[in-house]
Design a protein around this motif. Structure first.
Motif, short mmCIF file in Angstrom:
data_model
loop_
_atom_site.label_atom_id
_atom_site.label_comp_id
_atom_site.label_asym_id
_atom_site.label_seq_id
_atom_site.Cartn_x
_atom_site.Cartn_y
_atom_site.Cartn_z
N GLY A 117 53.95 41.76 25.85
CA GLY A 117 53.44 42.82 25.00
C GLY A 117 52.40 43.65 25.72
O GLY A 117 52.37 44.88 25.61
N TRP A 118 51.52 42.98 26.49
CA TRP A 118 50.50 43.70 27.24
C TRP A 118 51.14 44.55 28.33
O TRP A 118 50.71 45.68 28.58
N ALA A 119 52.18 44.04 28.97
CA ALA A 119 52.88 44.82 29.99
C ALA A 119 53.52 46.06 29.38
O ALA A 119 53.51 47.14 29.97
N SER B 66 41.69 46.46 32.99
CA SER B 66 41.92 46.02 34.36
C SER B 66 41.72 44.52 34.51
O SER B 66 42.47 43.83 35.21
N LEU B 67 40.70 44.01 33.84
CA LEU B 67 40.40 42.58 33.93
C LEU B 67 41.51 41.75 33.28
O LEU B 67 41.81 40.64 33.73
N ALA B 68 42.13 42.27 32.23
CA ALA B 68 43.24 41.56 31.59
C ALA B 68 44.42 41.43 32.55
O ALA B 68 45.06 40.37 32.63
N ASP B 69 44.70 42.48 33.31
CA ASP B 69 45.76 42.40 34.32
C ASP B 69 45.43 41.33 35.35
O ASP B 69 46.28 40.51 35.73
N TRP B 70 44.16 41.34 35.81
CA TRP B 70 43.74 40.36 36.81
C TRP B 70 43.81 38.94 36.25
O TRP B 70 44.30 38.01 36.92
N ALA B 71 43.32 38.74 35.03
CA ALA B 71 43.30 37.40 34.44
C ALA B 71 44.71 36.87 34.24
O ALA B 71 44.98 35.68 34.50
N ASN B 72 45.64 37.73 33.81
CA ASN B 72 47.01 37.28 33.60
C ASN B 72 47.71 36.94 34.91
O ASN B 72 48.65 36.14 34.93
N ALA B 73 47.27 37.56 36.00
CA ALA B 73 47.90 37.32 37.30
C ALA B 73 47.21 36.23 38.11
O ALA B 73 47.71 35.84 39.17
N THR B 74 46.09 35.73 37.61
CA THR B 74 45.31 34.74 38.36
C THR B 74 45.35 33.39 37.64
O THR B 74 44.77 33.25 36.56
N PRO B 75 46.03 32.40 38.20
CA PRO B 75 46.13 31.10 37.54
C PRO B 75 44.75 30.48 37.29
O PRO B 75 43.86 30.56 38.14
N GLY B 76 44.60 29.90 36.12
CA GLY B 76 43.39 29.16 35.79
C GLY B 76 42.29 29.97 35.14
O GLY B 76 41.30 29.40 34.68
N VAL B 77 42.42 31.29 35.08
CA VAL B 77 41.39 32.12 34.45
C VAL B 77 41.61 32.12 32.94
O VAL B 77 42.67 32.52 32.46
N THR B 78 40.61 31.68 32.20
CA THR B 78 40.73 31.62 30.74
C THR B 78 40.20 32.91 30.11
O THR B 78 39.48 33.69 30.75
N ALA B 79 40.53 33.09 28.84
CA ALA B 79 40.02 34.24 28.10
C ALA B 79 38.50 34.20 28.03
O ALA B 79 37.83 35.24 28.15
N PHE C 136 41.08 39.20 25.34
CA PHE C 136 41.67 38.49 26.47
C PHE C 136 42.56 37.33 26.02
O PHE C 136 43.56 37.02 26.68
N THR C 137 42.22 36.72 24.90
CA THR C 137 43.08 35.66 24.36
C THR C 137 44.43 36.24 23.96
O THR C 137 45.49 35.67 24.27
N HIS C 138 44.41 37.38 23.30
CA HIS C 138 45.66 38.00 22.85
C HIS C 138 46.51 38.45 24.04
O HIS C 138 47.73 38.21 24.07
N THR C 139 45.91 39.11 25.02
CA THR C 139 46.69 39.60 26.15
C THR C 139 47.25 38.45 26.99
O THR C 139 48.32 38.58 27.59
N ALA C 140 46.53 37.32 27.02
CA ALA C 140 47.03 36.15 27.75
C ALA C 140 48.20 35.50 27.02
O ALA C 140 49.15 35.04 27.64
#
Length: 232
Positions: free
Chosen positions: A107-109, A172-185, A98-102
């Motif tokens: 690259g994740w896209a 799926s959670l990586a997509d959600w985390a990247n689209a949701t402000p404030g969610v950390t890895a 999750f740190t890397h995808t954030a």
């Protein structure tokens, strides 16, 4: 007086600049909408030079997929420390994921959206990366299951489906985390650990998996009975 000669940039460095520009463009605009003119301009080079180095738009996109896939798998492997208990290995590997995808949303896209929807050749590159991660996670779960069942001969097939499900959930959670402000890895990894490792039954009963540093060392749910009252 003659013209001042500038130092020539090494090919490998120039190529990485082009890939950086391409990943950013593909990630933001999509494969079909991205143009070689735009990529060349962003990289600060001429379009003929991009073609000279990377042949075609298809080859450039493939090079982007391979670079981003390699970086992601290396990050996950480096994050999961083999000296830790199985749950901590999985948690640290998920945190690295999750740190890397954030940190690399473009690259994740490219990996999770663009490559999968623009042809079998591109999709196959991503499938190979995903298979490597699934195999890695399978071994982590298998080691934990063999220890829990006290059965060193427990077959890999018994847990391979769990690894597939876990990797799918992480994607799926990586997509959600990247689209949701404030969610950390860390939060994303803990969410998945509570869902997958502790399980919904323990979660609904208020028995949470706690990451290290929050409330002592992380522990399996059967040894942990605090955090919240049961959900009725």
């Amino acid at each position: 007086m003659g013209a001042v000669k500038t130092k020539r940039m090494p090919r490998a460095v120039r190529e990485q600049q082009m890939l950086d520009a391409a990943v950013r463009t593909f990630g933001n605009r999509g494969y079909m909408a991205a143009s070689m003119d735009e990529i060349a301009e962003l990289a600060g080079v001429s379009k003929p030079l991009v073609y000279l180095y990377l042949n075609s738009k298809e080859d450039l996109f493939t090079a982007c997929i391979r670079r981003e896939a390699r970086a992601l798998t290396e990050a996950v492997r480096a994050g999961a420390r083999p000296e830790l208990p199985a749950d901590r290995q999985l948690w640290s590997g998920l945190t690295a994921f999750f740190t890397h995808t954030a940190r690399h949303p473009d690259g994740w896209a490219v990996l999770h959206l663009q490559a999968r929807t623009h042809g079998e050749v591109f999709a196959a590159e991503v499938a190979a990366m995903r298979a490597e991660i699934v195999a890695f996670v399978t071994q982590l779960i298998l080691a934990a299951a063999r220890e829990a069942h006290r059965d060193p001969d427990l077959r890999e097939a018994e847990v391979s489906g769990l690894a597939e499900a876990l990797v799918g959930a992480a994607e799926s959670l990586a997509d959600w985390a990247n689209a949701t402000p404030g969610v950390t890895a860390r939060q994303a990894a803990t969410t998945l650990m509570n869902f997958a490792w502790a399980g919904l039954g323990d979660l609904m009963a208020g028995r949470h998996w706690t990451p290290p540093g929050d409330s002592g060392d992380a522990r399996a749910p059967e040894t942990q009975r605090e955090v919240t009252s049961p959900v009725r």
